[in-house]
Every structure is written in structure tokens, then in C-alpha cells.
Design a protein around this motif. Sequence first.
Motif, mmCIF file in Angstrom:
data_model
loop_
_atom_site.group_PDB
_atom_site.id
_atom_site.type_symbol
_atom_site.label_atom_id
_atom_site.label_comp_id
_atom_site.label_asym_id
_atom_site.label_seq_id
_atom_site.Cartn_x
_atom_site.Cartn_y
_atom_site.Cartn_z
ATOM 1 N N THR A 57 1.069 -0.805 -0.174
ATOM 2 C CA THR A 57 -0.612 -0.509 -0.366
ATOM 3 C C THR A 57 0.645 1.048 -0.159
ATOM 4 O OG1 THR A 57 -1.852 -1.139 0.812
ATOM 5 C CG2 THR A 57 -2.204 1.452 1.436
ATOM 6 N N THR A 58 0.614 2.326 -0.929
ATOM 7 C CA THR A 58 1.548 3.492 -1.019
ATOM 8 C C THR A 58 1.214 4.007 -0.165
ATOM 9 O OG1 THR A 58 -0.754 4.718 -1.859
ATOM 10 C CG2 THR A 58 0.969 3.664 -3.376
ATOM 11 N N LEU A 59 2.539 4.696 0.497
ATOM 12 C CA LEU A 59 2.645 6.209 1.627
ATOM 13 C C LEU A 59 2.503 5.581 3.147
ATOM 14 C CD1 LEU A 59 1.185 9.059 -0.428
ATOM 15 C CD2 LEU A 59 3.646 9.067 0.380
ATOM 16 N N LEU A 60 3.100 3.917 3.231
ATOM 17 C CA LEU A 60 2.974 3.745 4.574
ATOM 18 C C LEU A 60 3.923 3.265 5.027
ATOM 19 C CD1 LEU A 60 -0.629 1.794 4.198
ATOM 20 C CD2 LEU A 60 0.171 3.629 5.511
ATOM 21 N N LYS A 61 4.838 3.048 6.371
ATOM 22 C CA LYS A 61 6.004 3.082 6.886
ATOM 23 C C LYS A 61 5.726 1.851 7.525
ATOM 24 C CE LYS A 61 5.421 6.346 10.274
ATOM 25 N NZ LYS A 61 5.536 7.283 11.310
ATOM 26 N N GLY A 62 6.548 1.054 8.150
ATOM 27 C CA GLY A 62 6.684 -0.634 9.002
ATOM 28 C C GLY A 62 7.990 -0.692 9.410
ATOM 29 N N HIS A 63 8.184 -1.025 11.254
ATOM 30 C CA HIS A 63 9.388 -1.217 11.656
ATOM 31 C C HIS A 63 9.038 -2.725 12.493
ATOM 32 C CE1 HIS A 63 8.710 3.507 11.759
ATOM 33 N NE2 HIS A 63 10.036 3.195 11.443
ATOM 34 N N ALA A 64 10.262 -3.558 12.443
ATOM 35 C CA ALA A 64 10.063 -4.438 12.807
ATOM 36 C C ALA A 64 11.415 -4.451 13.871
ATOM 37 C CB ALA A 64 9.920 -5.536 12.103
#
Length: 666
Positions: A57-64
Motif C-alpha cells: 500500500t502506498t505512503l505507509l511505513k513499518g518497523h520491526a
Amino acid sequence: MQFLPLTFVLILESFHLALAASAVDQFTFDGFAGENLTLDGTAVITPDGLLMLTNGTTLLKGHAFYPSPLRFHEAASGGGAVRSFSTAFVFGIVSEYADLSSPGLAFVVTKSVDFSTALQSQYMGLANARNNGNASNHFLAVELDTIVNAEFGDMSDNHVGIDVNGLASAAAADAGYHDDRTGEFRNMSLLSRTAAQVWVDFDARTSLVNVTMAPLELPKPKTPLLSAAVNLSAVIGEEAAYVGFSSSTGVVASRHYVLAWSFKMDGPAPSLNISKLPALPVTITRAPSNILKILLPIASAVLVSALAIAVLVIHRRRRKYAELKEDWEVAFGPHRFSYKDLFHATNGFSDERLLGIGGFGRVYKGVFPMSGVEIAVKKVSHESRQGMKEFIAEVISIGQLRHRNLVQLLGYCRRKGELLLVYDYMPNGSLDKFLYAENRPIMSWSQRFGIFKGIASSILYLHEDWEQVVLHRDIKASNVLLDVEMNGRLGDFGLARLYDHGTDPHTTHVVGTIGYLAPELGHTGRPSKASDVFAFGMFMLEVTCGRRPISQDAHGGRFLLVDTVLDHWRQGTVTDIVDPRLQGDFVVEEAMLVLKLCLLCSHPLPGARPGIRQVVQFLDGGMPLPELSQAHISINMLALMQNQMGNPCSITSSVAGNISDIPRAR
Ligand SMILES: Nc1ncnc2c1ncn2[C@@H]1O[C@H](COP(=O)(O)OP(=O)(O)O)[C@@H](O)[C@H]1O
Ligand SMILES: *[C@@H]1O[C@H](CO)[C@@H](O)[C@H](O)[C@H]1NC(C)=O
Ligand SMILES: *[C@@H]1O[C@H](CO)[C@@H](O)[C@H](O)[C@H]1NC(C)=O
Ligand SMILES: *[C@@H]1O[C@H](CO)[C@@H](O)[C@H](O)[C@H]1NC(C)=O
Ligand SMILES: *[C@@H]1O[C@H](CO)[C@@H](O)[C@H](O)[C@H]1NC(C)=O
Ligand SMILES: *[C@@H]1O[C@H](CO)[C@@H](O)[C@H](O)[C@H]1NC(C)=O
Ligand SMILES: *[C@@H]1O[C@H](CO)[C@@H](O)[C@H](O)[C@H]1NC(C)=O
Ligand SMILES: *[C@@H]1O[C@H](CO)[C@@H](O)[C@H](O)[C@H]1NC(C)=O
């Protein structure tokens, strides 16, 4: 018997060691199924055991992140010498396009796992425009970057970088590795949709961070791809720190995966068992199933007639969504939007999506249904094919301009007789609406002053900080758009170029908007940095006074705002001219500074105007303004303009309303 005390000491000693070692120093994940990581944003562990940082999905962020912090210093209580570490991971990027993606992903060592204020897109979920590079960020990142961002000095759209506290890399290299046998450099593509392995090694003795990468089937190459000296202790502080990954998407829907990961303090990272890894999910077109093969002959009669109808429908749809595409456009593929997508995003270019009608055509608001990304689509009717290639090449290069006070150009689409330009949507519309429309709130002085600083910095970027000199040629209040936070952003580039190419190159023709045109354009016709500065002065004048730069009185006589300001300047009543709608609520010193700066910028001689860098410094208060000369104050600009370009108001017809252009000088 005499050994007893010693044994006792030994037991105590090992007990102490065990305590100290209770913080984790090493781990290996050959796939992540059932593992416990701290995830946020779009990051998830898929049923196959892949760590998916972004989900297409465009314009999102994620961290792990590894769930507990690790001890990066010798002393258990924090402090002490910094320790060496080493990590290895396998990653894969799956973009919807073969050669264009969202920014990429990064391995991170960080003091805090709170990246809630970080932005997506080029900031990779690590920083934002305000704190980028600030030492208070406390992170070290190794980025795998698939987009060129001029503002961070990126080298290519396929590079690996070592970043400290921000996205501008301390060291960077094109993705690849040095062959152990020949020493030769071999390219790798981050966007190849195949998994690859990366090693990050930090040597506490030399403070060197080494980054190495290789295709999965190869062992770790001996020569690192890049290295940088980093004072890790200064970056992450004395306390324990977290390790993990960060990623984000921009306008292209990409999925960023980590397939396996190992980490070790004080020694080489445990090797990953490649044969155990989950497969990288790449979209594959499936072959028809057996059942279909059996059904096909039976249903063929039905199918044939259905096909005939389908062909008819498709043919009609084709016409409806038909585009114009030529061979040379292949190179620009990623920047091309399909007409169908734009058609649906704008609700079929319906009237309720119409944002405004400019000098070149209609502007519509669009929303991509899947991602919710908002765009503005400008429809320009254009018959001539001449110069189209050059023009599109420029559109693409303009699309690479990135500054927080510029309206981002995202791409284009072409149809017969029509060109569509796609921009970032600016929810608050253009600045002139706030100045003149009755139903809008009055802009406060501090908002106006902030906009001056912002727009000046964007012109500085165009004139001096981009690899080529970019002249805007049509700076004015209606070309300044306001984003969500009411920051001013300069927009509307590049259109006159099209008309320039289309017309006879020998006829000089003035481009710009009446009232903002520097007098020398009347005879040279050649735009320059100084003529942009002139227009910027007129723009500040207009916004400060809340009046158009040129106007007519009841008897049809014309006067220039700048002449009125000069009058007041001579009489020492210059603050009287400030927009009455502010009702005196403004900072006198700032308004004086701006008005004086406007006069300096509107000097009839281009050479006497300040450069945009100086204008920025004046506005920041970093440099006192020079005095205006007596000769300058006694000028009548209207008379001078009429002298130089004939009646300035008569030019309107030959200037095609308001046109802008980006010629590029070196
Ligand atoms: N990126 C954008 N986001 C939101 N509104 C826009 C955008 N670009 C243009 N508009 C709106 O469309 C109108 C017409 O735009 P434009 O053609 O650029 O005007 P002009 O040619 O008069 O400068 C503007 O007044 C503005 O309100
Ligand atoms: C991606 O993640 C976001 C946020 O978690 C969610 O809203 C969206 O539906 C997801 N998209 C897909 C295609 O799974
Ligand atoms: C995951 O790790 C965190 C931090 O160590 C811990 O608090 C949590 O209980 C763990 N969750 C599971 C399901 O093991
Ligand atoms: C860095 O961040 C700190 C704290 O957020 C802030 O006080 C400081 O002004 C910032 N420095 C710069 C140069 O922006
Ligand atoms: C690596 O790729 C870049 C960009 O595609 C190209 O310019 C360069 O020549 C390539 N180098 C090698 C050694 O293949
Ligand atoms: C980093 O690379 C250099 C060679 O460039 C090498 O001498 C050094 O040992 C490497 N350090 C680590 C920790 O791998
Ligand atoms: C690294 O940073 C720490 C803390 O800021 C400082 O005390 C130390 O001198 C620095 N080391 C080097 C080699 O610069
Ligand atoms: C890697 O995994 C495979 C399959 O689980 C196993 O057979 C093999 O022994 C492992 N190799 C190593 C070096 O651990």
C-alpha cells in the motif's frame, strides 16, 4: 579442604557472569515463523515466516525490532567501551513495476523504537523534514535505497548507504559486490525481485562500519562494498539500544521483506541457513487448471458469443481510455500514469472534482481508490507533437526536484490532443484565494512571513542547489499553493516550454504574468535569476499589501503597487500600505524589512537586485539590508516600464495569460 573457598569464589564468579550475560548477545532467525519481534505500522510476520515490512500500500511505513534492547557497551550498567557487533540478513523487494519502487528499507541500530513522528516515502520511516540529521535522533542505519533523492544527495536509484541520524548518507555505493577471485565489481539490482544477503560489521577498535552484500548463492565476499567510520557510542548513547528494520512506501506500492536475520555481539554473525528460507512471493501468472481444460470444449459455444461481446466492450473501453504512446516514451515508463487510473481517480473528470481553471486548462482533484493518495491532475490541451519528447524529458527531470516548499510533480499521461500532468494535491488551494476571497480566513502576518521564507528557500533550491539552474519564470501568488499545514509551496512548472517548442524559435516571446515581469524582459525577452527575484519581490509586495501588483482606478488609469510603495517610502509612511485586513496586527520591523526588500528586488537594473541566497539571509535576519539609493526611491516604475516594453498592460494578449517555463542553463 583448602580448595573449598576457591570453589566458592569460582561459583560466585560464574553466577556473576551469568547475570551479566542475561542480556541477549546473539540470535538467529532462519525465517520468522512464530518469532517474537516488536512490530509497528504495516510490518507483519506472514504465515510463511517472512517479515513483511510494507504491504504493497502506498505512503505507509513499518518497523520491526528485536523485542529487547541489546547491551552495546562493556559495562552491564551502561557505559564502558563500545562493543563490536555483526549482523547478517536476507532481504527482498517486490515492486509493482520492474524498474521503479518505493524508497527501500534499512537495518537500524537505535536508542528508541518510537518512530511515530518519522515520515514515509523518502524518509524511510526514520526521520522527518524537521529532525533529519539531528543528533537527537540517535540511530545508525544501513539503507538499501531504490530512489534518487536530491535533497539527501543520493547517488543513484540502486544504492546502499550508511546513515547516521538522517537520510543523507555518510558513505554510499551502488548495490553490488567485489568478486573474491577477480576483485572485479559486479552490479546487483535491489529491484530484481530476488532475495539477496547483506552483512553489517562494526569493529569497535577501528570504529569502522563495513557493509557487504552478495547474491544468496555466494558466500560473504572478502572486500566490503562500503565502509564508514562511526562513533557508535556518540550516536546511540551509553545505554542499551535496539536493532531492527525500517521501511516505507512512497507513491509506488512495493513490498519490502526480510527473510532471515542473525546478530552477534563481539564476533561474526552466525551464518544463515539459506536452504531453510521461506520463498519470496513474486506475483506469478498461473497456468490454466485441468478442470478448465475439460470444461473449455463444452463451454466453447457460450464462450465464443461471450467473447464477441467482450471484444465489443473492450473495443469501446479502449477508445474511452485510449492513450498516445510513442517508442521514445519507454524510457519514461515509470513516470507515466495510465489514463484509466486518472479517469477513475478523478471520477471521470467530473465537474465536482474541478479545482480551478488556469491559464492552461482545467485542474481536477483525484484520489486513487486503493491507497487513498490524493492528486491534482492538470489537463492541458495540446495538438502539436513537436517538442513533445523534449517536454516530457523535462517533466521527468522536474519530477526529480524535491523540496518541502515545491509542489511535487508526480508524472504525466498523454492522449490525442491532450497532456495530463499529475501533482501532489494541496488541500488548501492557492494563496491568492486567501488574499482576496471573502469567505476565507485572513492570513496572519506570521503565516505570510513564514510563506515568504519558505518560497524564498524553494527558489534558492531551484536557482542554486539543484544540479542545473532552474528558472521558474512565473512566480506569483496564484502559483503558491498551501499544504495541510498551510506551508507555502511553489507550483506550476514547465508549461510554457511546450509552447516554446511549438512556436517559431526566432520570435522572442515573453513568458510570465503581467505585473510580475521585470522591465528588462521587455527588450531582452530572456528570463534570468534576476527576473525571478523581481517576480518574487512583486509576490511579497502583493501578499504584504493584499493588493494586485497592477491595478486600474475608476477612470481606467493604471498604477503599479510598487509605485504606491515608493510614494509611501518617500513620505516615511510605508507601514500604512500593509494589508488593512490585518487591522494593524503585524510586526512592524518585519513588515518594514519585507517592503524594503521588495523594493530592492524590484530594482529596474537586474544587476542591482540581490541574489536569492541574499534574499533568504535578509529574511532570516542574518544580514542587515543595504540602504536604498536616492535615485532608486525617486523612480516611477510605471513610466519606466512603458518606456522599456511599451504599455505593460497591452502585452497581456500576447502572453497567453500566465505561462511558466523551465529553461535550463548550465
Ligand atoms: N496541486 C494542486 N493542488 C490543489 N489545487 C491545485 C493544484 N494545482 C492547481 N490547483 C488549483 O487549480 C487552480 C488552477 O491552477 P493553475 O492552472 O495552476 O492556475 P494558473 O494557471 O492560474 O496558475 C488554482 O487556482 C488552484 O486553486
Ligand atoms: C497494509 O497495512 C495497512 C495498515 O496496517 C492496512 O490499512 C492496509 O489495509 C494493508 N494493505 C494490505 C494490502 O494488506
Ligand atoms: C515478546 O517479547 C517481549 C519483550 O521481551 C515480551 O514482553 C513478550 O511477552 C514476548 N511475547 C511473547 C508472545 O513471547
Ligand atoms: C535537534 O533536536 C533538538 C530536540 O528535538 C532541538 O532542540 C534542536 O533544536 C534540534 N537541532 C537542530 C539543528 O534542528
Ligand atoms: C552497473 O550499473 C550501472 C547502472 O546501471 C552502470 O552504469 C554500470 O556500468 C554497471 N557497472 C558494471 C560493472 O556492470
Ligand atoms: C572492514 O573492511 C576493512 C577493509 O576495507 C577490513 O580491513 C576490516 O577488517 C573490516 N572490518 C570488519 C569488522 O569486517
Ligand atoms: C565518541 O563520542 C563520545 C561521546 O560523545 C566521546 O566521548 C568520544 O571521545 C568519541 N570518540 C571518538 C573516537 O571520537
Ligand atoms: C539447513 O537446513 C536444512 C533443512 O532444514 C538442514 O538439513 C541442514 O542441515 C541445515 N544446514 C545447516 C548448516 O545447519
